[in-house]
Scaffold this active site. Structure first.
Site, PDB file in Angstrom:
ATOM      1  CB  SER A 289      -0.903   0.024   1.232  1.00 46.04           C
ATOM      2  OG  SER A 289      -1.813  -1.042   1.191  1.00 46.04           O
TER       3      SER A 289
ATOM      4  NE  ARG B 291      -2.648   4.637   0.181  1.00 48.20           N
ATOM      5  CZ  ARG B 291      -3.208   3.442  -0.072  1.00 48.20           C
ATOM      6  NH1 ARG B 291      -2.470   2.440  -0.508  1.00 48.20           N
ATOM      7  NH2 ARG B 291      -4.503   3.250   0.120  1.00 48.20           N
TER       8      ARG B 291
ATOM      9  N   GLY C 218      -5.822  -4.201  -7.738  1.00 49.52           N
ATOM     10  CA  GLY C 218      -7.008  -3.405  -7.416  1.00 49.52           C
ATOM     11  C   GLY C 218      -6.641  -2.021  -6.907  1.00 49.52           C
TER      12      GLY C 218
ATOM     13  CD  GLN D  99      -8.160  -1.302  -3.180  1.00 55.50           C
ATOM     14  OE1 GLN D  99      -9.128  -1.578  -3.885  1.00 55.50           O
ATOM     15  NE2 GLN D  99      -7.101  -2.090  -3.091  1.00 55.50           N
TER      16      GLN D  99
ATOM     17  CG  ASP E  92      -5.136  -7.032   2.211  1.00 53.58           C
ATOM     18  OD1 ASP E  92      -6.252  -7.200   1.679  1.00 53.58           O
ATOM     19  OD2 ASP E  92      -4.418  -6.041   1.991  1.00 53.58           O
TER      20      ASP E  92
ATOM     21  CE  LYS F 109     -10.333  -7.061   0.251  1.00 54.91           C
ATOM     22  NZ  LYS F 109      -9.996  -5.654   0.061  1.00 54.91           N
TER      23      LYS F 109
ATOM     24  NE  ARG G  89      -7.452 -12.834  -0.852  1.00 56.05           N
ATOM     25  CZ  ARG G  89      -6.686 -11.753  -0.783  1.00 56.05           C
ATOM     26  NH1 ARG G  89      -6.889 -10.857   0.168  1.00 56.05           N
ATOM     27  NH2 ARG G  89      -5.724 -11.566  -1.667  1.00 56.05           N
TER      28      ARG G  89
ATOM     29  NE  ARG H 156      -2.898  -9.827   0.586  1.00 55.99           N
ATOM     30  CZ  ARG H 156      -1.761  -9.145   0.661  1.00 55.99           C
ATOM     31  NH1 ARG H 156      -0.692  -9.708   1.190  1.00 55.99           N
ATOM     32  NH2 ARG H 156      -1.686  -7.910   0.214  1.00 55.99           N
TER      33      ARG H 156
HETATM   34  C1  S3P Z   1      -5.565  -1.456   0.029  1.00 54.36           C
HETATM   35  C2  S3P Z   1      -6.787  -1.525   0.622  1.00 54.36           C
HETATM   36  C3  S3P Z   1      -7.509  -2.785   0.863  1.00 54.36           C
HETATM   37  C4  S3P Z   1      -6.611  -4.007   0.702  1.00 54.36           C
HETATM   38  C5  S3P Z   1      -5.698  -3.906  -0.465  1.00 54.36           C
HETATM   39  C6  S3P Z   1      -4.837  -2.663  -0.398  1.00 54.36           C
HETATM   40  C7  S3P Z   1      -4.953  -0.137  -0.184  1.00 54.36           C
HETATM   41  O1  S3P Z   1      -8.582  -2.874  -0.056  1.00 54.36           O
HETATM   42  O2  S3P Z   1      -7.399  -5.175   0.608  1.00 54.36           O
HETATM   43  O3  S3P Z   1      -4.843  -5.045  -0.531  1.00 54.36           O
HETATM   44  O4  S3P Z   1      -3.738  -0.070  -0.445  1.00 54.36           O
HETATM   45  O5  S3P Z   1      -5.666   0.877  -0.057  1.00 54.36           O
HETATM   46  P1  S3P Z   1     -10.013  -2.224   0.316  1.00 54.36           P
HETATM   47  O6  S3P Z   1      -9.730  -0.856   0.752  1.00 54.36           O
HETATM   48  O7  S3P Z   1     -10.839  -2.231  -0.914  1.00 54.36           O
HETATM   49  O8  S3P Z   1     -10.562  -3.118   1.400  1.00 54.36           O
END
Ligand code: S3P
Length: 446
Positions: free
Chosen positions: A27, A31, A99, A174, A322, A349, A353, A398
């Site tokens: 994450s 960013r 994603g 997200q 996660d 996901k 999962r 995962r």
């Molecule tokens: C993430 C947010 C999570 C997580 C993903 C990374 C992020 O998803 O599952 O692996 O970096 O903002 P969600 O915010 O959709 O739950």
């Protein structure tokens, strides 16, 4: 992916030991590239995760004219082009399995003076995107999805976005991040209120790059205004707690294990897995060691313990979202029943999962009952064993890593199909796991 498949065979038994540093936080790495790209000046990133997901984000910004050097040994140099310096990409931006790349970029690209198209692999092309396109449309964005609300996303850039005050129906970092990134380009104030706390890396990093962010944690609300600038800064990415989680579980379930994980990110919006494992009786010693890249970091020592099943409190779900594949393996080895509810998000996901973990656990002889928003797992107990067998990871990184750890407590080999996507978040997992004591062999199949 091509026709070549990577399968793992993990011989049963053994224990984990040693001092390990898992790769950088996924994450935070995403960013760092995104904010570095639209900042003014040069951002040096260290500890960058060289996994396929973050490389997809990097590739997207290169395709929009951002000079980026590296990654080499986790070092990346991003020569920021400023908030308004991105160029129209010549072709669709392929975000692979990621994603985070797709949803955050949807927000960032909605307010550009050019059009763009975001595509992904088969898994990403099944995942819900309306959760970001709907709020972005309220800001004035023009984004088309398929009739099912999935990728490809066709974004018709609108440099005249308006700020909104949005209450997200899903607890998703997200979604929150996509809206905040669009808010950088919007006129006026953009606010997001969440149903539960989610990871706050975007808010922290925006502040680190000098953009004022107004946070009201008690109201689960965050606001920002357009019209500021981002200033480049160095980002030291901590090791990813989500990757460390496999070793936390592996060492907890395998008698005689003793592992120390170094420089791990301990952001309180991510540490649900520590809390859950502790409630199950895990022996985790956490030593805070200050901050890196605006994120708390520290060391975690984990020794084997006799785990017991628990009812997982639903408020911990977004804080461990996660880590459930790994937690389910811990539950399978615990005494008694573990029940998870309030986790329907797990179904959307990289794979479903809940279904995929239930099927894999059953293949190893564990009683696992999927529920619409969770699962019930009947553990074999600390003196019991899982069966050997073959499990399908469904291309979900995962799931593959969680079942690799399950072999530590199996009575026969565990074969895991379709493991190539482990490289999306944890390149080198197989080597590091072997170094720690897992008897993992990699094979390929046509
Ligand atoms: C993430 C947010 C999570 C997580 C993903 C990374 C992020 O998803 O599952 O692996 O970096 O903002 P969600 O915010 O959709 O739950």
């Amino acid at each position: 992916m091509t026709g070549i498949r990577t399968d793992w065979t993990v011989r049963p038994g053994g224990r984990l030991a040693g001092r390990l540093r898992v790769p950088g936080d996924k994450s935070v790495s995403h960013r760092a590239v995104m904010l570095g790209a639209i900042a003014e000046g040069v951002t040096e990133v260290t500890g960058f995760l060289e996994g396929a997901d973050c490389l997809a984000t990097m590739g997207a910004f290169r395709a929009m004219g951002v000079p980026i050097e590296g990654p080499e040994g986790g070092r990346l140099v991003v020569r920021g082009v400023g908030l308004h310096g991105l160029e129209a990409p010549a072709a669709p931006l392929d975000l692979g399995n990621s994603g985070t790349s797709m949803r955050l970029l949807a927000g960032l690209l909605a307010g550009q003076p050019f059009d763009s198209v975001l595509t992904g692999d088969a898994s990403l092309s099944r995942r819900p995107m309306r959760r970001v396109t709907e709020p972005l449309k309220r800001m004035g964005a023009h984004i088309e999805t398929t009739p099912e609300g999935t990728a490809p996303l066709r974004i018709h850039g609108n440099p005249r976005l308006r700020g909104i005050d949005y209450r997200t129906p899903v607890a998703s970092a997200q979604v929150k991040s996509a809206i905040l990134l669009a808010g950088l380009y919007a006129a006026g104030r953009t606010c997001v209120t969440e149903p539960a706390p989610t990871r706050d890396h975007t808010e922290r990093m925006l502040a680190g790059f000098g953009w004022p962010v107004a946070r009201e944690p008690e109201r689960l609300r965050v606001c920002l205004e357009g019209g500021h600038r981002l200033r480049a800064t160095a980002v030291d990415v901590p090791a990813d707690l989500s990757s460390a989680a496999f070793f936390l579980v592996g060492a907890s379930i395998a008698p005689g294990s003793d592992v120390e994980l170094e420089h791990v990110g301990l952001n309180p919006t991510r540490t649900g897995v520590i809390e859950i494992l502790r409630r199950m009786g895990a022996d985790l010693e956490v030593t805070p060691e200050g901050e890196a890249g605006g994120e708390p970091v520290g060391r975690i020592r984990v020794r084997a313990a006799r785990l017991r099943g628990i009812a997982i409190p639903s408020e911990l779900v977004p804080l461990a979202i996660d880590e459930f594949p790994a937690v389910f393996v811990a539950a399978a080895c615990a005494e008694g029943r573990t029940v998870l509810t309030g986790a329907a998000e797990l179904r959307v996901k990289e794979s479903d999962r809940i279904q995929v973990m239930a099927a894999g656990l059953r293949a190893l002889g564990v009683r696992a009952e999927p529920r619409h928003d969770g699962i019930l797992i009947e553990g074999v107990g600390p003196d019991g064993r899982l069966g050997g067998g073959t499990v399908a990871s469904h291309g979900d990184h995962r799931i593959a890593m969680a079942f690799a750890m399950a072999a530590l407590r199996a009575e026969g080999p565990v074969v895991i199909r379709d493991c190539a996507n482990v490289a999306t978040s944890f390149p080198g997992f197989d080597a590091l796991a072997r170094e720690a004591g897992l008897a993992l062999e990699t094979g390929t199949a046509a």
